[in-house]
Motif scaffolding. Structure first.
Motif, short mmCIF file in Angstrom:
data_model
loop_
_atom_site.label_atom_id
_atom_site.label_comp_id
_atom_site.label_asym_id
_atom_site.label_seq_id
_atom_site.Cartn_x
_atom_site.Cartn_y
_atom_site.Cartn_z
N TYR A 73 0.83 -1.21 0.00
CA TYR A 73 0.00 0.00 0.00
C TYR A 73 0.87 1.26 0.00
N LEU A 78 0.62 5.20 -1.76
CA LEU A 78 1.19 6.44 -1.21
C LEU A 78 2.50 6.81 -1.89
N LEU A 131 -8.60 4.09 9.22
CA LEU A 131 -7.74 3.60 8.13
C LEU A 131 -8.57 3.24 6.91
N SER A 134 -9.50 6.40 5.09
CA SER A 134 -8.36 7.00 4.37
C SER A 134 -8.09 6.31 3.05
N ALA A 135 -8.44 5.01 2.96
CA ALA A 135 -8.23 4.26 1.72
C ALA A 135 -9.44 4.29 0.80
N LYS A 141 -6.46 10.28 -0.23
CA LYS A 141 -5.35 9.51 -0.79
C LYS A 141 -4.85 10.19 -2.05
N GLN A 157 -3.11 14.01 3.92
CA GLN A 157 -3.40 12.61 3.60
C GLN A 157 -2.56 11.67 4.46
N TYR A 158 -1.28 12.01 4.63
CA TYR A 158 -0.41 11.24 5.52
C TYR A 158 -0.94 11.27 6.95
N PHE A 161 -3.98 8.94 7.40
CA PHE A 161 -3.56 7.54 7.29
C PHE A 161 -2.80 7.09 8.54
#
Length: 584
Positions: A73, A78, A131, A134-135, A141, A157-158, A161
């Protein structure tokens, strides 16, 4: 009126002790959720274990549903480099095994194992949901790559996540050190039949872990690579909810151990008291050292420990000064400690060298979710029209464990018992040593596969291209299977060793310490990766582990870990020979 209550209390205690001797109640001080003594026939034992094993199976499915394919992932979604992704995975994984210290202290100090598991499971579930979001949500993302141009993730975004990821790390910290100990608490230490069953429980506990891991490394990895990461993370979140439901379902059947107060405070009290009395002589007769006259220890939920002759400097904490003997009053635990309290600290110090040798083993184990996966990405992953996700090869590690647990429990132990005379076949220390040897073989196998892969890449002129080399990914199976075999010996041996050797009121803490070796192993792996990258990329060289592994030397990295494993095993053998087991 007070005398009547006192008489009633003594009568009740006498009846319970009589029932304990008759086998109606447990003899290890366990109680039900309301704090009442528990009947053996109606609680604990194997009847309570399915709920605990089911909880662990579902929770591990959720955890490995994230951990197994996390490096993929990070690199594919990312858009991180190989070294950065591997470092992030091992750092997070290390944190997951560091936070158990928080859960363990809370469990042993005030909450107890049951409520610690309950509270941290909720945090875990929130992290899983974050999580998944976020995906799933496009704004959370980075955009997909366009050709070779891959836009990096934004700080926001980081943030989302890693917020979810590290909530999971915190949540798992209250579960990992408590579930295995809580399961073992269901067996009465004072009953010889239940004590033997407890040894088998640790094997099947690890078996349930790997059932969850098998589903994650096969089914969930396939979902993540082919159906999307939102669904791939959502399914583990669902199973975490099932784990919570399974745990609460068994509440009426559980046996509970009372928390004994802060183990860290007790250890500090021993150090302070022994330093304060540094000028006093330790009597040759250990019976002159201070200990309560009651049947039970002064520490809640703990039995008394016998005095040992090691580390006599700590015995000063239990030496009665003239002033204390004259007054007959011992109110200050920072000036006078019981023998049991001193022995608690001695046990932890004795276990330290054995504990430390688990760090290198855990660094080897960490390669399965990082370097093994990155190695597999540049191998032939196709069978006809079907593509095998590289991370799913870890299912062979799980298959190895699932096969080895019943083989060990039903075949190896009875055979070994005939030669060693031990009820469990091998001692915990012997079992761990065998696992350390097998882990060295796994790194050797990985290095040999990489040598062959690089040789083929050179012959076909693929060293300058980050493309798969036509060598089947199934050549990785032996290294995964060897890691699995080493787990059955070393990891299960560690769980059992730290539970059996720990003082009663420190079992969660000692379980957390065994998990801490996994944390430090991951950090060690990250450190080795950083140092290897730094020293091998000087002068503009690609280094051992470049983004294009075809021009690197990942085999050298595996050989380095194999060498460290040999040195670690030699240190372990020396420490194991010197170790003296707990006297109780």
């Amino acid at each position: 009126m007070g005398s009547v209550e006192e008489h009633s209390s003594l009568l009740e205690d006498g009846l319970i002790q009589q029932d304990e001797s008759n086998g109606l109640y447990t003899g290890d001080g366990s109680v039900d959720i309301n704090g009442n003594p528990v009947l053996k026939q109606k609680t604990g034992n194997w009847k309570a274990c399915p709920f605990i094993l089911g909880t662990e199976c579902c929770e591990r499915l959720a955890y490995y549903g994230i951990a197994t394919n996390l490096v993929t992932y990070l690199t594919s979604k990312l858009h991180e480099g190989n070294v950065s992704a591997a470092r992030n995975v091992t750092t997070w994984s290390g944190t997951c095994y560091l936070t158990p210290l928080i859960g363990a202290v809370l469990a042993d100090t005030c909450w107890g194992r049951y409520w610690t598991i309950a509270a941290f499971s909720s945090i875990y579930f929130i992290g899983m949901c974050a999580l998944t979001l976020s995906a799933s949500i496009p704004a959370l993302k980075p955009a997909e790559c366009v050709g070779s141009l891959c836009p990096p993730a934004t700080p926001a975004q980081y943030a989302v996540f890693f917020f979810g990821l590290y909530l999971i790390a915190l949540g798992t910290g209250g579960i990992k050190p408590c579930v295995s100990s809580f399961g073992a608490d269901q067996f009465d230490d004072t009953d010889s039949k239940e004590r033997v069953k407890k040894g088998s429980f640790f094997n099947w506990f690890y078996f349930s872990i790997n059932i969850g891991a098998l589903i994650s490394s096969s089914f969930l990895v396939y979902i993540q690579d082919n159906a999307g990461w939102g669904l791939g993370f959502g399914i583990p979140a669902l199973f975490m909810g099932i784990a919570i439901a399974s745990f609460f379902s068994g509440t009426p059947l559980y046996r509970f151990q009372r928390p004994g107060g802060s183990p860290i405070t007790r250890m500090c009290q021993v150090l302070v008291a022994s330093f304060h009395k540094w000028n006093l002589e330790v009597p040759l007769d250990s019976s002159l050292l201070y200990e309560t006259q009651d049947k039970h220890s002064a520490i809640e939920g703990s039995r008394k420990l016998e005095h040992s002759d090691e580390l006599k400097c700590l015995d000063k904490a239990a030496v009665l000064s003239e002033a204390e003997m004259k007054s007959g009053d011992f109110p200050n635990p920072w000036r006078l400690c019981t023998v049991t309290q001193v022995e608690e600290l001695k046990i932890l110090i004795r276990m330290f060298p054995i504990w430390a040798t688990g760090i290198v083993f855990s660094a080897v184990y960490a390669q399965m979710s990082t370097m093994f996966v990155e190695q597999g990405m540049l191998m032939d992953t196709t069978i006809g029209s079907f593509t095998i996700p590289p991370a799913s090869l870890s299912s062979f590690d799980v298959i190895s464990v699932i096969c080895w647990v019943p083989i060990y429990d039903r075949i190896v132990v009875p055979i070994a018992r005939k030669f060693t005379g031990k009820d469990r076949g091998f001692s915990d220390l012997q079992r761990m040593g065998i696992g350390l040897f097998i882990s060295m073989l796994s790194m050797t196998a990985a290095a040999l596969v990489e040598i062959k892969r690089l040789q083929l890449a050179k012959e076909l002129g693929l060293t300058d291209e980050a493309v798969a080399v036509p060598i089947s990914i199934f050549w990785q199976i032996p290294q995964y299977m060897l890691v699995g075999a080493s787990e059955v010996f070393t990891f299960i041996g560690q769980i059992e060793f730290f539970y059996e050797e720990s003082p009663d009121a420190m079992r969660s803490l000692c379980s957390a310490l065994s998990l801490l070796t996994t944390s430090l192993g991951n950090y060690l792996s990250s450190f080795i990766l950083t140092m290897v990258t730094y020293f091998t990329t000087t002068g503009g060289k690609p280094g051992w582990i470049p983004d294009n592994l075809n021009e690197g030397h990942l085999d050298y990295f595996f050989w380095l870990l194999a060498g460290l494993s040999v040195l670690n095993m030699l240190v372990y053998v020396f420490c194991a020979r010197k170790y003296k087991q707990k006297a109780s």
